[in-house]
Every structure is written in C-alpha cells, then in structure tokens.
Design an enzyme around this catalytic site. Structure first.
Site, PDB file in Angstrom:
ATOM      1  N   TRP A   1      -2.101  51.716  -5.142  1.00 40.22           N
ATOM      2  CA  TRP A   1      -3.188  50.743  -5.246  1.00 40.22           C
ATOM      3  C   TRP A   1      -2.956  49.500  -4.414  1.00 40.22           C
ATOM      4  O   TRP A   1      -3.898  48.929  -3.865  1.00 40.22           O
ATOM      5  CB  TRP A   1      -3.505  50.413  -6.713  1.00 40.22           C
TER       6      TRP A   1
ATOM      7  N   ASP B   1      -3.743  42.092  -9.374  1.00 40.03           N
ATOM      8  CA  ASP B   1      -4.578  43.231  -9.796  1.00 40.03           C
ATOM      9  C   ASP B   1      -3.989  43.802 -11.090  1.00 40.03           C
ATOM     10  O   ASP B   1      -3.059  44.594 -11.060  1.00 40.03           O
ATOM     11  CB  ASP B   1      -4.584  44.297  -8.691  1.00 40.03           C
TER      12      ASP B   1
ATOM     13  N   LYS C   1      -9.660  51.054 -18.175  1.00 45.23           N
ATOM     14  CA  LYS C   1      -8.356  51.479 -18.687  1.00 45.23           C
ATOM     15  C   LYS C   1      -8.048  50.773 -20.001  1.00 45.23           C
ATOM     16  O   LYS C   1      -7.896  51.393 -21.034  1.00 45.23           O
ATOM     17  CB  LYS C   1      -7.269  51.202 -17.660  1.00 45.23           C
TER      18      LYS C   1
HETATM   19  C1  LIG Z   1      -4.118  49.160 -10.223  1.00 44.35           C
HETATM   20  C2  LIG Z   1      -5.479  49.624  -9.805  1.00 44.35           C
HETATM   21  N1  LIG Z   1      -6.176  48.892  -8.921  1.00 44.35           N
HETATM   22  C3  LIG Z   1      -7.392  49.269  -8.510  1.00 44.35           C
HETATM   23  C4  LIG Z   1      -7.984  50.422  -8.969  1.00 44.35           C
HETATM   24  C5  LIG Z   1      -9.359  50.805  -8.466  1.00 44.35           C
HETATM   25  O1  LIG Z   1     -10.266  50.598  -9.469  1.00 44.35           O
HETATM   26  P1  LIG Z   1     -11.817  50.992  -9.334  1.00 44.35           P
HETATM   27  O2  LIG Z   1     -11.875  52.465  -9.353  1.00 44.35           O
HETATM   28  O3  LIG Z   1     -12.403  50.335 -10.532  1.00 44.35           O
HETATM   29  O4  LIG Z   1     -12.330  50.427  -8.080  1.00 44.35           O
HETATM   30  C6  LIG Z   1      -7.317  51.214  -9.896  1.00 44.35           C
HETATM   31  C7  LIG Z   1      -7.940  52.454 -10.412  1.00 44.35           C
HETATM   32  O5  LIG Z   1      -7.346  53.271 -11.041  1.00 44.35           O
HETATM   33  C8  LIG Z   1      -6.022  50.803 -10.319  1.00 44.35           C
HETATM   34  O6  LIG Z   1      -5.341  51.534 -11.196  1.00 44.35           O
END
Ligand SMILES: Cc1ncc(COP(=O)(O)O)c(C=O)c1O
Length: 362
Positions: free
Chosen positions: A103, A173, A197
C-alpha cells in the site's frame, strides 16, 4: 452449515453482529420515521443527526482536537493518495514517503503522477520483512510532507514506533488499524483510512485533518478534489453513501459500548498472539517471514511450503466456517485479518484448526 462462521477477510471486512442486527431492525423504518436510511435525504434533519452523532462519537473515541476537521469522503483511501499530493503540495515541491509494502508502494506511485517523491526509507531491501528503524532513514530535506503506512494490510508488516517528522506535516494511512488502539491525533497533520476494515462497510474514507492545512490548496485543484470544499460542505458536497455512513455510526457506538480503544488494543494483542503462537509452535510447517518486531497485530499472512496443502487448508477451513482466509492475489498463501469485530473465539477456532491440520498433514 451449522456452527458459527468467522470472516477473516482483509476488507470489506466483518462487521460486529450487534451492528448488523441493529441495521436489520431499522432497515425498513428508521426509528419511527417510516423511512429507511436507504431512502432518506442526505441533507435532511434525520441524516444530519446521524452524521453529527457519528462525528461526536469518533471525536470522543480518538480524542480529536477541535482544530482538526473530520471528513467522510468517497473514492476510498486510494483517492486520498492523490488528494493529499494535490492539496498539500505545489508544483515543484517534493514529497517524502516511507515504503514498507504494497500500500505504501501504491501511495508512492499515485503521488509520483503529480510530484517528485523521495523514498526516505524502504523495506524493499529486506524483502518487506522488517520496518526500517528511523535512525536509518534518509534526510527529509524540505519535503512538503512525510507519508507512511503504519500497517501494511497485505504484507503483514507494522511499525513498532511512531515516526517523527522533521517539522513537516506527518500524514498517515491508518486504513487497517484505525480504532484498534488509542493514538495521539495531534502527532499527525492528517490521518486517513478506508472505512471497510475497522470502521464499517465500504464506500467512505475517513480523513482527520488539521483545518489550517486545507486552506493552502490552490485554484489548480478542481473544486470537488479540494479538502476545503468538503470541510465547508460537511462532507455532503455531493450525495454520499448514506447507508455506509449510518453503519459507521453504529460501529462507533459498538466500539464505545465495548470499552473503547484501550479494550480494542487489548483484544488485538490477544488475538494476534494466539495466531503467531500457532505459527511459531509449528516447527516451520506454517511460515510467516516478518521479523518479530514488525509483525502486524491485524493482518497475519502465513503459508505452507506446499501449494497443494495450502489449497487443502483453505478448503477445509472454509468447510468449518473459517472464511476468506486466502492471501492477497499477489501473494497467495493464507492471511488472517483480525479486525476489531473478530471475536476471540474465532481466533481460537483458527489456531485450533491450524494445529489440527498440521497434525493430520504435517
Ligand atoms: C493500508 C491500505 N491503504 C489503502 C488501501 C486502499 O483502500 P481503498 O480500496 O479504500 O482505496 C487499502 C485497502 O485495502 C489498505 O489496506
């Protein structure tokens, strides 16, 4: 199927049963209004009460100071990767990012479409098995901000310390760990997290942001992508996913009723301890490559050194109600995601199944 089903999905993740029950009871007629939230206007009094209450509960749970705005935005955490760079830096600026896995890599790639990005520390060299200590980081120089991902949902890596920025805004994040422990909000300038989550179902991202930061976005940022727009509009600039927002409110109430973030942290530690113990006691049958100090309390990837056995593991787990244990499609293997709503009994059941499977196949 008889017996309890436990959902280990990384997201959209399980919701607490009382939240689902409450939503079910209120689905057709929300608290005597005669309308469902699904058909309630987002600018009316009923929905306004829901958003105000949700924000108040969240502010209390996380101890969010008044100088921070609380936003619920569409486009997921992924849109935040872009909005942050657009709003909090200008053309010619460079940004500092820490790369600790899937991520953060995505966040870096998105930011690079707009700005120069300096990766000031990376776990790439150690195969994404350990978070680099801050002493080993490169200098942040005059980066417009520092961004990091405290818990990598796919790689199962988690920071065991809170980084210090060098006077730069610190952006985090928290998609997979928000509300899983108390945090000091004032240490960060921006905290963001996809809801699906640890906050509720999919459809919204939470953004907690120091208000003064939002003021600096220039006219080059389209109106709908400016934080200022959403702060001024109370996150209802356009039609939001109202039912998601309502469920987030119910989720906040549930966390509060369970004892708040200290209790969530206690549970997260107890759940993850059980699964790591099953891995560590397996004599190498189950493998998790993450260094002990960087192991995630929330997402635990593990594998068996035999693809065929992994397939059997997943099929047998599924058959006894241990669902969605497969690893991310980029990694394979297994992954147990242990969010706030995972009952301790679910984790016990998984640990027991892991021991039993090894006894039969090891
Ligand atoms: C740490 C993290 N950041 C960003 C995201 C991306 O999230 P989204 O699918 O809501 O854009 C995720 C998705 O699993 C994640 O676990």
């Amino acid at each position: 199927m008889s017996g309890e089903v436990y959902n280990f999905s990384a997201g959209p993740a399980l919701l607490p049963t009382p939240v689902m029950q409450r939503a079910q009871e209120e689905l057709r007629d929300y608290r005597g209004t005669g309308l469902s939230i699904l058909e309630t206007v987002h600018r009316g009094e009923t929905f306004g009460e829901i958003t105000a209450r949700t924000e108040a509960t969240l502010r209390k749970l996380l101890g969010i100071p008044e100088e921070y705005a609380v936003l619920f935005l569409q486009g997921g955490a992924s849109l935040q990767f872009v909005m942050l760079a657009m709003n909090l830096s200008h053309s010619g600026d460079h940004l500092a990012y820490v790369d600790t896995g899937h991520w953060s890599t995505k966040a870096i790639a998105a930011a690079r479409e707009l700005r120069a990005v300096d990766v000031v520390a990376s776990a790439k060299e150690n195969g994404y098995t350990e978070i680099p200590g801050q002493a080993a980081w490169k200098s942040l120089d005059d980066a417009a901000y520092l961004h990091y991902t405290p818990n990598e949902t796919i790689d199962g890596l988690e920071f065991d310390y809170v980084p210090e920025a060098d006077g730069q805004p610190l952006i985090v994040d928290m998609s997979s760990t928000i509300l899983s422990r108390p945090i000091d909000v004032s240490h960060y300038e921006v905290i963001y997290a996809g809801a699906q989550k640890n906050l509720g179902p999919t459809g919204l991202a939470l953004v907690i942001m120091k208000r003064e930061l939002a003021a600096s976005a220039g006219v080059e940022v389209p109106t709908i992508l400016r934080y200022r727009t959403h702060i001024e509009a109370g996150s209802v600039y356009n039609t939001p996913p109202t039912f998601t927002w309502y469920l987030i409110g119910l989720y906040m109430d549930w966390v509060t009723g369970q004892g708040g973030l200290e209790e969530m942290a206690r549970r997260a530690a107890a759940r993850s301890k059980l699964i790591y113990a099953a891995i560590d006691a397996s004599g190498g049958f189950y493998v998790n490559r993450v260094a002990a100090r960087s192991r995630s309390r929330t997402n635990i990837p593990f594998g068996i050194d035999d693809r065929e056995l992994e397939t059997r593991f997943l099929a047998q787990a599924e058959a006894i109600g241990l669902k969605q244990l497969h690893g991310h499609r980029s990694k394979g293997g297994m992954r147990a995601s242990l969010y706030n709503a995972m009952p301790f009994a679910g984790t016990e059941r998984l640990a027991e199944f892991m021991r039993d499977f090894q006894a039969r196949h090891g």
